[in-house]
Enzyme design. Structure first.
Site, PDB file in Angstrom:
ATOM      1  N   ASN A 152     -15.420 121.553  74.469  1.00  0.00           N
ATOM      2  CA  ASN A 152     -16.003 122.431  73.446  1.00  0.00           C
ATOM      3  C   ASN A 152     -15.064 122.658  72.258  1.00  0.00           C
ATOM      4  O   ASN A 152     -15.297 123.527  71.424  1.00  0.00           O
ATOM      5  CB  ASN A 152     -16.423 123.773  74.074  1.00  0.00           C
ATOM      6  CG  ASN A 152     -15.231 124.480  74.708  1.00  0.00           C
ATOM      7  OD1 ASN A 152     -14.128 123.915  74.727  1.00  0.00           O
ATOM      8  ND2 ASN A 152     -15.432 125.685  75.211  1.00  0.00           N
ATOM      9  N   ASP A 186      -1.252 129.439  83.834  1.00  0.00           N
ATOM     10  CA  ASP A 186      -2.051 130.476  83.164  1.00  0.00           C
ATOM     11  C   ASP A 186      -1.330 131.819  83.284  1.00  0.00           C
ATOM     12  O   ASP A 186      -1.767 132.737  83.958  1.00  0.00           O
ATOM     13  CB  ASP A 186      -3.448 130.529  83.809  1.00  0.00           C
ATOM     14  CG  ASP A 186      -4.361 131.527  83.096  1.00  0.00           C
ATOM     15  OD1 ASP A 186      -4.009 131.943  81.961  1.00  0.00           O
ATOM     16  OD2 ASP A 186      -5.394 131.897  83.674  1.00  0.00           O
ATOM     17  N   SER A 188      -1.021 134.162  81.239  1.00  0.00           N
ATOM     18  CA  SER A 188      -1.720 135.315  80.647  1.00  0.00           C
ATOM     19  C   SER A 188      -2.941 135.728  81.487  1.00  0.00           C
ATOM     20  O   SER A 188      -3.652 136.664  81.119  1.00  0.00           O
ATOM     21  CB  SER A 188      -2.173 134.966  79.221  1.00  0.00           C
ATOM     22  OG  SER A 188      -3.088 133.873  79.295  1.00  0.00           O
ATOM     23  N   HIS A 307       0.449  74.212  70.285  1.00  0.00           N
ATOM     24  CA  HIS A 307      -0.394  73.013  70.390  1.00  0.00           C
ATOM     25  C   HIS A 307      -1.736  73.288  69.709  1.00  0.00           C
ATOM     26  O   HIS A 307      -2.283  74.383  69.851  1.00  0.00           O
ATOM     27  CB  HIS A 307      -0.621  72.692  71.874  1.00  0.00           C
ATOM     28  CG  HIS A 307      -1.641  71.619  72.126  1.00  0.00           C
ATOM     29  ND1 HIS A 307      -2.874  71.867  72.700  1.00  0.00           N
ATOM     30  CD2 HIS A 307      -1.612  70.291  71.857  1.00  0.00           C
ATOM     31  CE1 HIS A 307      -3.547  70.722  72.797  1.00  0.00           C
ATOM     32  NE2 HIS A 307      -2.813  69.757  72.293  1.00  0.00           N
ATOM     33  N   ASN A 308      -2.276  72.300  68.992  1.00  0.00           N
ATOM     34  CA  ASN A 308      -3.566  72.474  68.296  1.00  0.00           C
ATOM     35  C   ASN A 308      -3.672  73.870  67.681  1.00  0.00           C
ATOM     36  O   ASN A 308      -4.604  74.633  67.942  1.00  0.00           O
ATOM     37  CB  ASN A 308      -4.737  72.239  69.263  1.00  0.00           C
ATOM     38  CG  ASN A 308      -4.889  70.756  69.591  1.00  0.00           C
ATOM     39  OD1 ASN A 308      -4.147  69.923  69.060  1.00  0.00           O
ATOM     40  ND2 ASN A 308      -5.813  70.425  70.450  1.00  0.00           N
ATOM     41  N   GLU A 337       0.878  72.481  64.818  1.00  0.00           N
ATOM     42  CA  GLU A 337       0.236  71.168  64.830  1.00  0.00           C
ATOM     43  C   GLU A 337      -0.953  71.135  63.874  1.00  0.00           C
ATOM     44  O   GLU A 337      -1.732  72.087  63.813  1.00  0.00           O
ATOM     45  CB  GLU A 337      -0.227  70.835  66.249  1.00  0.00           C
ATOM     46  CG  GLU A 337      -0.708  69.408  66.378  1.00  0.00           C
ATOM     47  CD  GLU A 337      -1.113  69.034  67.795  1.00  0.00           C
ATOM     48  OE1 GLU A 337      -1.461  67.858  67.994  1.00  0.00           O
ATOM     49  OE2 GLU A 337      -1.101  69.907  68.687  1.00  0.00           O
ATOM     50  N   ASP A 339      -4.115  68.633  63.031  1.00  0.00           N
ATOM     51  CA  ASP A 339      -4.929  67.467  63.400  1.00  0.00           C
ATOM     52  C   ASP A 339      -5.763  67.095  62.175  1.00  0.00           C
ATOM     53  O   ASP A 339      -6.742  67.785  61.867  1.00  0.00           O
ATOM     54  CB  ASP A 339      -5.850  67.903  64.549  1.00  0.00           C
ATOM     55  CG  ASP A 339      -5.913  66.863  65.629  1.00  0.00           C
ATOM     56  OD1 ASP A 339      -5.719  65.698  65.296  1.00  0.00           O
ATOM     57  OD2 ASP A 339      -6.183  67.215  66.786  1.00  0.00           O
ATOM     58  N   HIS A 352     -10.455  69.584  65.785  1.00  0.00           N
ATOM     59  CA  HIS A 352     -10.189  68.781  66.976  1.00  0.00           C
ATOM     60  C   HIS A 352     -11.188  67.629  66.980  1.00  0.00           C
ATOM     61  O   HIS A 352     -12.356  67.819  67.306  1.00  0.00           O
ATOM     62  CB  HIS A 352     -10.310  69.655  68.231  1.00  0.00           C
ATOM     63  CG  HIS A 352      -9.583  69.073  69.397  1.00  0.00           C
ATOM     64  ND1 HIS A 352      -9.875  69.384  70.693  1.00  0.00           N
ATOM     65  CD2 HIS A 352      -8.564  68.188  69.459  1.00  0.00           C
ATOM     66  CE1 HIS A 352      -9.064  68.706  71.496  1.00  0.00           C
ATOM     67  NE2 HIS A 352      -8.262  67.985  70.774  1.00  0.00           N
ATOM     68  N   GLU A 386      -0.964  65.148  63.189  1.00  0.00           N
ATOM     69  CA  GLU A 386      -1.753  64.150  63.919  1.00  0.00           C
ATOM     70  C   GLU A 386      -2.647  63.530  62.851  1.00  0.00           C
ATOM     71  O   GLU A 386      -3.629  64.140  62.436  1.00  0.00           O
ATOM     72  CB  GLU A 386      -2.625  64.852  64.972  1.00  0.00           C
ATOM     73  CG  GLU A 386      -1.905  65.196  66.249  1.00  0.00           C
ATOM     74  CD  GLU A 386      -1.792  63.986  67.174  1.00  0.00           C
ATOM     75  OE1 GLU A 386      -2.695  63.135  67.170  1.00  0.00           O
ATOM     76  OE2 GLU A 386      -0.794  63.891  67.888  1.00  0.00           O
ATOM     77  N   ASP A 648      -4.534 102.054  91.580  1.00  0.00           N
ATOM     78  CA  ASP A 648      -3.694 102.020  92.791  1.00  0.00           C
ATOM     79  C   ASP A 648      -2.588 101.004  92.503  1.00  0.00           C
ATOM     80  O   ASP A 648      -2.704  99.830  92.857  1.00  0.00           O
ATOM     81  CB  ASP A 648      -4.506 101.544  94.009  1.00  0.00           C
ATOM     82  CG  ASP A 648      -5.755 102.398  94.231  1.00  0.00           C
ATOM     83  OD1 ASP A 648      -5.692 103.596  93.943  1.00  0.00           O
ATOM     84  OD2 ASP A 648      -6.782 101.848  94.680  1.00  0.00           O
ATOM     85  N   ASP A 703      -6.646  95.975  94.686  1.00  0.00           N
ATOM     86  CA  ASP A 703      -8.043  96.069  95.104  1.00  0.00           C
ATOM     87  C   ASP A 703      -8.207  95.211  96.353  1.00  0.00           C
ATOM     88  O   ASP A 703      -8.025  93.991  96.307  1.00  0.00           O
ATOM     89  CB  ASP A 703      -8.953  95.545  93.979  1.00  0.00           C
ATOM     90  CG  ASP A 703     -10.416  95.856  94.247  1.00  0.00           C
ATOM     91  OD1 ASP A 703     -10.801  95.895  95.432  1.00  0.00           O
ATOM     92  OD2 ASP A 703     -11.167  96.052  93.268  1.00  0.00           O
TER      93      ASP A 703
END
Length: 752
Positions: A152, A186, A188, A307-308, A337, A339, A352, A386, A648, A703
């Site tokens: 709230n 708490d 108060s 790579h690529n 790289e 190409d 590619h 390339e 966990d 898990d």
């Protein structure tokens, strides 16, 4: 819990740019030529999230966290803005670049001034966020969770809101414990927590019992830690050879209590802050800047390689983008790289080949590379070509390389005579090297009349491999392609040649002639001829690339190839996972500059090092690594959608290095506590070749029924680990820091 608290923390109280963002305003959002919508944006009160209006009937207004933003770019600096907007609006454009694979947000402001205010305001906050230490980040995270729980919005906390809050921060508390905590705070007796009661609640909840014990053991001066006590702790526990002067500096730097500071004491609070800073980190701060000799020949370094590089996703149908080059270069990748294929209208393109991946213009890629190559590292960038283009388009490529890269492009060997070895990264600072085919020997660069009547070369190894597929070739196809002299002449220190065997390379190939190896071939050589491979790499460069069957852009383990001295071990940078963690770790020290000097035994011609058969030699520096996993703090919730789900956690420690050093051990899991789990579990590892070993900490959500989910991880070289009580930062799987979370460990590496 008000907005100004965060502004103050970032050092932005009363800042006009911050105020501008809090007020917000309309921006034009651009997604395509036809999709342009005006949307209202503003910074939320928490100074950490940006609210944006959406006009979809079924979708509520959305917001994004500034923690998920990688950078803000002013001007038309993304593919989207360059494609869909006119250069006349350049000074009104800016883009928000997200971490990971989330699409950029391209925006146009109503004026240049407004665009600049958005950019500078967002950058100020992001800088402020990054400069918060872990302690402040924890509080920051804690209070923003509290704000969410305060349903709230009355800045008070009821018992019901408190329980909701505890679930938010990943701690399962039974009702009686929650009530007990609540009553205790708490003071108060008002039935709600407010103001100082909330601060008290924070202190109780974040109390670190294990820090109490360590502090108590060393605070031997009237229950306080004097500078002498701190020195005792640093020398005996942290195994640091430091002076009393250094201990006093730490008190100056981290003590929060003015009286303690004047008396040269360190309080428990100051001690915790010190442990949460870089001096208390597992990563040795002395290895953070560039500290290695950068004048050795280029092939004496491991080089961070992609790579690529143009691919954002997979190898078959994903998008190609200049953005992928920017992301790799900003991670200090130093070999990218390209190409290259013939495109329409005489414009070479990068994609590619023979797949459905999208195409991007060669010239746009070179412009992006020029712009971003040296922002995070000054050391040379290798452009691995390339080349599948016709000679006409090769000439266009050569023209773009020389005109766009200008004097930064290396077009002649350094010095006035034919070199016999590579220059060092230091000599090549700020330079681009082209890797590709060359029509003649490098000597021709010093002998202008020596034009040879050759105009064709065999196809690139990687291209040939792809055609053969992954089956064993019966007869190696070596298709000839014509090579333009203009492009050939730009290849200086990285001339691509075919590899037959080590003897042939030694007798027939010059130092600048380098081979590319498919991963299976390289792994085979690293396994069966490691010493010969290491000696080959003492004279020459080797590039390794993922096999063609990895169409999903998965990666191979780079460690066995580094063990064999290979420098350019190219990985798919766009694919997070263990292999990229190891790459990030290998290049974490030395200023994250993308170059790491290889160990002496991989550079010394007399060395007989074989990673698979460890005889006595300078590489054998046996260490016993004792690791105690003590505790973790504020682990993020994995399943944010499930209100009741709590992690966990369990911790695994992994060693990667020579085969004898590879190992993995894990703790038990702790039920329902991601906030402050404690294990106190001890492990012991034997490490024979420390200079090649990497240590990886992995935190998972256990898990029993399915695959464990990753919570966070951290990997670093064994030689960069600090002894003693240390905090381990935690990263997401994409390598971004989780600001408030951490692992607390005790490390002792002793001679074995």
């Amino acid at each position: 819990m008000e907005a100004n608290g965060n502004a103050g923390k970032f050092g932005l109280d009363g800042d006009p740019d911050l105020q501008f963002l809090l007020n917000g305003g309309d921006l034009l959002k651009v997604k395509s030529k036809s999709w342009r919508k005006t949307r209202c944006f503003r910074l939320n009160e928490d100074c950490k999230t940006v609210w944006q209006q959406t006009n979809k009937k079924f979708k509520s207004d959305s917001s994004f966290s500034l923690e998920d933003v990688d950078s803000v770019r002013y001007g038309r600096q993304t593919e989207g803005l360059q494609k869909y907007t006119d250069s006349s609006v350049d000074d009104r454009c800016f883009s928000i670049i997200f971490k990971g694979r989330r699409k950029n947000l391209d925006l146009i402001a109503s004026s240049k001034e407004e665009a600049k205010r958005w950019v500078s305001g967002l950058e100020k906050i992001m800088t402020g966020m990054h400069s918060l230490n872990r302690q402040q980040n924890s509080e920051h995270w804690f209070y923003s969770c509290m704000r969410k729980a305060d349903k709230n919005a009355d800045n008070k906390m009821s018992l019901k809101e408190l329980k909701h809050f505890l679930r938010q921060i990943n701690i399962e508390v039974d009702d009686s414990y929650a009530e007990m905590l609540f009553k205790k705070c708490d003071t108060s007796n008002s039935g709600t927590l407010e103001g100082s009661e909330i601060k008290y609640f924070y202190d109780l909840l974040t109390y670190r019992e294990e820090i109490d014990v360590i502090y108590g053991k060393y605070a031997n001066t009237n229950g306080q830690m004097s500078s002498g006590d701190l020195l005792n702790f640093l020398q005996n526990e942290q195994r640091e050879s430091v002076s009393l002067e250094y201990a006093k500096k730490l008190i100056e730097k981290y003590e929060v209590d003015e009286t303690a500071k004047q008396n040269m004491y360190m309080s428990k609070d100051g001690f915790l802050i010190y442990l949460n800073h870089e001096e208390g980190s597992i990563f040795n701060p002395a290895h953070k800047p560039i500290y290695q000799d950068m004048h050795q020949p280029l092939n004496h370094y491991f080089i961070s390689s992609s790579h690529n590089t143009y691919l954002m996703e997979d190898q078959l149908k994903g998008p190609s983008s200049t953005e992928a080059y920017i992301k790799a270069l900003m991670k200090s990748c130093r070999c990218v790289e390209l190409d290259c294929w013939d495109g329409t209208n005489g414009e070479p393109v990068i994609y590619h080949g023979h797949t459905l991946t999208s195409k991007v213009l060669f010239k746009d890629v070179i412009k992006a590379i020029k712009e971003y190559a040296f922002k995070t590292s000054q050391y040379p960038v290798i452009l691995s070509l390339e080349n599948h283009c016709s000679t006409e388009q090769q000439k266009i490529m050569a023209n773009y390389l020389t005109s766009i890269l200008g004097s930064a492009l290396l077009t002649q060997p350094l010095g006035h005579q034919m070199p016999s070895t590579f220059p060092g990264p230091e000599e090549l600072k700020g330079r681009f090297l082209i890797k590709g085919k060359r029509l003649n020997k490098l000597d021709a660069a010093f002998n202008n009349n020596a034009t040879e009547d050759v105009d064709s070369v065999s196809e690139e190894d990687e291209a040939a491999e792809l055609k053969e597929g992954e089956q064993k070739p019966k007869e190696k196809s070596s298709k000839k392609i014509k090579l333009a002299k203009e492009l050939s002449d730009l290849v200086i220190y990285c001339k691509s040649v075919h590899f037959s065997n080590f003897e042939h390379s030694r007798d027939n190939q010059a130092f600048y002639e380098m081979a590319s190896f498919k991963e299976s071939k390289a792994m085979n050589l690293a396994e069966n001829s490691a010493t010969a491979f290491i000696h080959h790499n003492m004279d020459k460069l080797s590039r390794i690339y993922p096999g063609g069957s990895r169409t999903d852009s998965s990666n191979y383990n780079p460690v066995p190839l580094w063990n064999a001295g290979c420098q350019i071990v190219a990985l798919n940078f766009q694919t997070p996972g263990k292999e990229m963690d190891l790459n990030q770790a290998r290049f974490l020290p030395n200023g994250k500059c993308g170059y790491i000097l290889k160990p002496e035994f991989q550079r010394d011609p007399a060395s007989q090092f074989d990673p698979r058969n460890l005889r006595v030699g300078p590489w054998l520096k046996r260490k016993i690594l004792h690791v105690m996993i003590i505790s973790a703090q504020q682990l993020p919730k994995i399943n944010k959608d499930k209100e009741k789900s709590i992690v966990d956690p369990q911790v695994r420690v992994e060693i990667y290095g020579v085969p004898d050093d590879n190992a993995s051990k894990q703790t038990h899991h702790i039920d329902n506590n991601g906030f402050n789990p404690q294990w106190n579990t001890k492990f012991q590892f034997t490490i024979h070749v420390p200079e090649l070993a990497l240590v990886r900490f992995v935190l998972e959500d256990y898990d029993a029924a399915s695959h464990n989910d990753l919570i966070g991880l951290y990997t670093l070289p064994f030689t960069s680990i600090q002894n003693g009580y240390r905090h381990v930062p935690l990263l997401t799987k994409t390598g971004n820091l989780i600001p408030s979370a951490g692992l607390f460990v005790h490390i002792m590496a002793l001679d074995g």
